[in-house]
Design an enzyme around this catalytic site. Structure first.
Site, PDB file in Angstrom:
ATOM      1  N   HIS A 173      14.872 -79.674  46.024  1.00 16.92           N
ATOM      2  CA  HIS A 173      14.318 -80.630  45.072  1.00 16.92           C
ATOM      3  C   HIS A 173      13.107 -80.047  44.366  1.00 16.92           C
ATOM      4  CE1 HIS A 173      12.158 -84.644  44.261  1.00 16.92           C
ATOM      5  NE2 HIS A 173      13.217 -84.623  43.471  1.00 16.92           N
ATOM      6  N   HIS A 217       8.187 -82.714  35.829  1.00 11.38           N
ATOM      7  CA  HIS A 217       8.784 -84.001  36.186  1.00 11.38           C
ATOM      8  C   HIS A 217       8.183 -85.190  35.455  1.00 11.38           C
ATOM      9  CE1 HIS A 217       9.112 -87.739  38.575  1.00 11.38           C
ATOM     10  NE2 HIS A 217      10.358 -87.331  38.758  1.00 11.38           N
TER      11      HIS A 217
END
Length: 222
Positions: A6, A48
């Site tokens: 991730h 992100h």
């Protein structure tokens, strides 16, 4: 079952950095998941949040800052915000990439970047914006796409089938065996996110998912 790091390997290195990608490679993941956004001057970067405030000393939205502006910012440890092309270069020949499109309108520039970079590994394009995935399918009929979702819809596979996705990514705490089985029956590959605790990883693996996305991908047993 695939091991997906991730944001690289965010449990071990600052998320979405080249260092995080390299760490994930050393942990022998199958894919690294990377978040893609566009700057004010339409350069694709790996980041992100919509804003830079949490991860850097700067302030403002990524979309309101130029690439040069972002280059002046650093993440903890002095790490730079990489471009998508730099991320692909770090992964080339080592690991597949899962590219999550964080905002609409990135399909064409992402395809252009992939082509320009000459990336030869496996690519899965993911997004919560399912219409973007459908648009991508029209442009590239053979591409692998992953429709992201939190929760259980009334029709388990409907959202992914409408987007003509090949994979789904589901928040792990909403998954159950019947849900996974229904998705598999629809011909979809099922990935669970973001699973970090060993007990949770073991439980999710027992549901028969095809991949697990984790900040600590080395905790996932093959």
């Amino acid at each position: 079952m695939l091991r997906i790091g991730h944001r690289g390997a965010a449990g071990y290195a600052p998320e979405n950095t080249l260092s995080s990608i390299k760490k994930a490679v050393t942990l022998k993941v199958d894919f690294v998941e990377l978040d893609v956004q566009a700057t004010k001057d339409r350069q694709l970067v790996i980041f992100h949040d919509r804003r830079v405030d949490r991860l850097t000393i700067g302030k403002g939205a990524v979309a309101d800052l130029s690439l040069a502006d972002l280059r002046r910012l650093t993440l903890p440890g002095g790490h730079a915000i990489p471009t998508l092309e730099e991320g692909l270069k770090a992964a080339e020949g080592k690991v597949g990439v899962m590219l999550e499109l964080k905002i609409p309108g990135l399909v064409e520039p992402a395809l252009e970047t992939l082509k320009r970079s000459g990336f030869s590994g496996s690519v899965i394009v993911a997004s919560f914006f399912h219409d973007e995935l459908l648009h991508l399918r029209r442009l590239q009929p053979k591409v692998q796409t992953l429709a992201l979702l939190v929760g259980q819809p009334v029709t388990p596979a409907g959202f992914a089938l409408e987007a003509k996705a090949t994979h789904v990514g589901i928040a792990f705490d909403t998954l159950g065996k019947a849900y996974v089985d229904a998705l598999h029956s629809a011909g979809l590959q099922v990935f669970a996110f973001t699973v970090n605790e060993p007990a949770d990883i073991q439980q999710v693996a027992g549901l028969g998912v095809d991949g697990i996305i984790s900040d600590f991908p080395d905790r996932i047993q093959k």
